[in-house]
Motif scaffolding. Structure first.
Motif, PDB file in Angstrom:
ATOM      1  N   GLU A   1     -19.983  -8.247  15.614  1.00 48.78           N
ATOM      2  CA  GLU A   1     -18.225  -8.581  15.270  1.00 48.78           C
ATOM      3  C   GLU A   1     -17.947  -8.822  14.111  1.00 48.78           C
ATOM      4  O   GLU A   1     -18.715  -9.775  13.430  1.00 48.78           O
ATOM      5  CB  GLU A   1     -17.404  -8.862  16.654  1.00 48.78           C
ATOM      6  CG  GLU A   1     -17.573 -10.221  16.397  1.00 48.78           C
ATOM      7  CD  GLU A   1     -16.566 -11.088  17.281  1.00 48.78           C
ATOM      8  OE1 GLU A   1     -15.724 -10.291  17.933  1.00 48.78           O
ATOM      9  OE2 GLU A   1     -17.066 -12.400  17.464  1.00 48.78           O
ATOM     10  N   LEU A   2     -16.952  -8.402  13.302  1.00 46.08           N
ATOM     11  CA  LEU A   2     -16.698  -8.433  12.683  1.00 46.08           C
ATOM     12  C   LEU A   2     -15.301 -10.340  12.278  1.00 46.08           C
ATOM     13  O   LEU A   2     -14.743  -9.703  13.271  1.00 46.08           O
ATOM     14  CB  LEU A   2     -15.472  -7.628  12.174  1.00 46.08           C
ATOM     15  CG  LEU A   2     -14.548  -8.012  10.818  1.00 46.08           C
ATOM     16  CD1 LEU A   2     -14.635  -7.073   9.370  1.00 46.08           C
ATOM     17  CD2 LEU A   2     -13.582  -8.472  10.173  1.00 46.08           C
ATOM     18  N   VAL A   3     -15.962 -10.754  11.346  1.00 45.51           N
ATOM     19  CA  VAL A   3     -14.988 -12.096  11.283  1.00 45.51           C
ATOM     20  C   VAL A   3     -14.093 -12.014   9.973  1.00 45.51           C
ATOM     21  O   VAL A   3     -12.955 -12.565  10.996  1.00 45.51           O
ATOM     22  CB  VAL A   3     -16.379 -13.228  11.396  1.00 45.51           C
ATOM     23  CG1 VAL A   3     -14.694 -14.177  11.298  1.00 45.51           C
ATOM     24  CG2 VAL A   3     -17.146 -13.893  12.323  1.00 45.51           C
ATOM     25  N   ALA A   4     -14.448 -11.870   9.345  1.00 48.90           N
ATOM     26  CA  ALA A   4     -13.228 -12.113   8.241  1.00 48.90           C
ATOM     27  C   ALA A   4     -14.273 -11.109   7.395  1.00 48.90           C
ATOM     28  O   ALA A   4     -14.655 -11.048   6.666  1.00 48.90           O
ATOM     29  CB  ALA A   4     -13.259 -13.333   7.582  1.00 48.90           C
ATOM     30  N   THR A   5     -13.732 -10.541   6.143  1.00 47.45           N
ATOM     31  CA  THR A   5     -13.917 -10.067   4.788  1.00 47.45           C
ATOM     32  C   THR A   5     -13.159 -10.060   3.471  1.00 47.45           C
ATOM     33  O   THR A   5     -11.385 -10.985   4.039  1.00 47.45           O
ATOM     34  CB  THR A   5     -13.809  -8.282   5.174  1.00 47.45           C
ATOM     35  OG1 THR A   5     -12.114  -7.454   5.490  1.00 47.45           O
ATOM     36  CG2 THR A   5     -14.124  -7.823   6.201  1.00 47.45           C
ATOM     37  N   ILE A   6     -13.401  -9.759   2.854  1.00 51.23           N
ATOM     38  CA  ILE A   6     -12.378 -10.616   1.517  1.00 51.23           C
ATOM     39  C   ILE A   6     -12.933  -9.082   0.309  1.00 51.23           C
ATOM     40  O   ILE A   6     -14.228  -8.816   0.479  1.00 51.23           O
ATOM     41  CB  ILE A   6     -12.493 -11.346   0.520  1.00 51.23           C
ATOM     42  CG1 ILE A   6     -11.700 -12.191  -0.685  1.00 51.23           C
ATOM     43  CG2 ILE A   6     -14.081 -11.788  -0.122  1.00 51.23           C
ATOM     44  CD1 ILE A   6     -11.548 -13.436  -0.227  1.00 51.23           C
ATOM     45  N   THR A   7     -11.799  -9.027  -0.133  1.00 50.89           N
ATOM     46  CA  THR A   7     -12.126  -7.628  -1.349  1.00 50.89           C
ATOM     47  C   THR A   7     -11.927  -8.492  -3.072  1.00 50.89           C
ATOM     48  O   THR A   7     -11.404  -9.873  -3.083  1.00 50.89           O
ATOM     49  CB  THR A   7     -10.597  -6.812  -1.526  1.00 50.89           C
ATOM     50  OG1 THR A   7      -9.595  -7.607  -1.777  1.00 50.89           O
ATOM     51  CG2 THR A   7     -10.641  -5.817  -0.252  1.00 50.89           C
ATOM     52  N   ARG A   8     -12.591  -8.259  -4.504  1.00 47.10           N
ATOM     53  CA  ARG A   8     -12.714  -8.318  -5.436  1.00 47.10           C
ATOM     54  C   ARG A   8     -11.612  -9.107  -4.998  1.00 47.10           C
ATOM     55  O   ARG A   8     -11.299  -9.895  -6.416  1.00 47.10           O
ATOM     56  CB  ARG A   8     -12.485  -7.755  -6.157  1.00 47.10           C
ATOM     57  CG  ARG A   8     -14.707  -7.577  -6.487  1.00 47.10           C
ATOM     58  CD  ARG A   8     -14.959  -6.541  -7.833  1.00 47.10           C
ATOM     59  NE  ARG A   8     -16.816  -6.512  -7.433  1.00 47.10           N
ATOM     60  CZ  ARG A   8     -17.790  -7.508  -8.148  1.00 47.10           C
ATOM     61  NH1 ARG A   8     -17.385  -8.444  -8.900  1.00 47.10           N
ATOM     62  NH2 ARG A   8     -18.460  -7.228  -8.481  1.00 47.10           N
ATOM     63  N   SER A   9     -10.120  -9.049  -5.330  1.00 47.31           N
ATOM     64  CA  SER A   9      -8.572  -9.201  -5.952  1.00 47.31           C
ATOM     65  C   SER A   9      -8.010 -10.416  -5.207  1.00 47.31           C
ATOM     66  O   SER A   9      -7.486 -10.237  -5.327  1.00 47.31           O
ATOM     67  CB  SER A   9      -8.105  -8.020  -5.271  1.00 47.31           C
ATOM     68  OG  SER A   9      -7.970  -6.893  -4.627  1.00 47.31           O
ATOM     69  N   GLY A  10      -9.547 -10.549  -3.827  1.00 46.02           N
ATOM     70  CA  GLY A  10      -8.891 -11.409  -2.805  1.00 46.02           C
ATOM     71  C   GLY A  10      -8.049 -11.354  -1.603  1.00 46.02           C
ATOM     72  O   GLY A  10      -7.509 -12.262  -0.691  1.00 46.02           O
ATOM     73  N   ARG A  11      -7.335 -10.288  -1.029  1.00 48.91           N
ATOM     74  CA  ARG A  11      -7.115  -9.187  -0.027  1.00 48.91           C
ATOM     75  C   ARG A  11      -7.968 -10.066   1.448  1.00 48.91           C
ATOM     76  O   ARG A  11      -9.334  -9.290   0.682  1.00 48.91           O
ATOM     77  CB  ARG A  11      -7.088  -7.827  -0.594  1.00 48.91           C
ATOM     78  CG  ARG A  11      -5.746  -7.529  -1.045  1.00 48.91           C
ATOM     79  CD  ARG A  11      -5.649  -6.572  -0.832  1.00 48.91           C
ATOM     80  NE  ARG A  11      -6.253  -5.411  -1.683  1.00 48.91           N
ATOM     81  CZ  ARG A  11      -7.213  -4.183  -0.691  1.00 48.91           C
ATOM     82  NH1 ARG A  11      -6.467  -4.738   0.560  1.00 48.91           N
ATOM     83  NH2 ARG A  11      -7.740  -3.999  -1.191  1.00 48.91           N
ATOM     84  N   THR A  12      -7.222 -11.084   2.091  1.00 46.20           N
ATOM     85  CA  THR A  12      -8.426 -11.251   3.335  1.00 46.20           C
ATOM     86  C   THR A  12      -8.050 -10.960   4.424  1.00 46.20           C
ATOM     87  O   THR A  12      -6.703  -9.158   5.301  1.00 46.20           O
ATOM     88  CB  THR A  12      -8.792 -12.357   3.674  1.00 46.20           C
ATOM     89  OG1 THR A  12      -7.177 -12.903   3.687  1.00 46.20           O
ATOM     90  CG2 THR A  12      -9.181 -13.349   2.223  1.00 46.20           C
ATOM     91  N   ASN A  13      -8.944 -10.930   5.852  1.00 42.79           N
ATOM     92  CA  ASN A  13      -8.895 -10.007   6.685  1.00 42.79           C
ATOM     93  C   ASN A  13      -9.601 -10.694   7.922  1.00 42.79           C
ATOM     94  O   ASN A  13     -10.765 -10.814   7.421  1.00 42.79           O
ATOM     95  CB  ASN A  13      -9.126  -8.516   6.992  1.00 42.79           C
ATOM     96  CG  ASN A  13      -8.296  -7.815   8.560  1.00 42.79           C
ATOM     97  OD1 ASN A  13      -7.511  -7.962   8.876  1.00 42.79           O
ATOM     98  ND2 ASN A  13      -9.646  -6.762   9.168  1.00 42.79           N
TER      99      ASN A  13
END
Length: 118
Positions: free
Chosen positions: A46-58
């Protein structure tokens, strides 16, 4: 190609904290998104957390307010600070990197074990 190496896993008591790190090497500029996934015994990954190069998190709902994902572009790393750990957080945690190179490409680390128990 991108190589991912996780570190920081281990044993911790309920309520404790751990910080996971993932170091990327190779063609790191292919990476657009990085994240952490986990797989507990008998369960699907399962997904825990993600982050983009620009710093957007989920974050997945169960870790909101307890976990924090961050990246360091200079060091080509992504980290996951885990606080207030609970037994249900026990799992193998995998670092993931996504890239768009004509098509979506996913890279995975080998995983690091987090064991939360008394």
């Amino acid at each position: 190609q991108v190589q991912l190496v996780e570190s920081g896993g281990g044993f911790v008591q309920p309520g404790g904290s751990l910080r996971l790190s993932c170091a990327a090497s190779g063609s790191i500029f292919l990476i657009t998104t990085m994240g952490w996934y986990r797989q507990a015994p008998g369960k699907q990954r399962e997904l825990v957390a993600t982050i983009t190069r620009s710093g957007r998190t989920n974050y997945t709902e169960s870790v909101k307010g307890r976990f924090a994902i961050s990246n360091d572009i200079t060091k080509a790393t992504v980290s996951l600070q885990m606080n207030s750990l609970q037994p249900e957080d026990t799992a193998v945690y995998f670092c993931n990197a996504g890239a768009l190179k004509g098509e979506w490409i996913n890279y995975w680390g080998k995983g690091t074990l987090v064991n939360v128990s008394s």
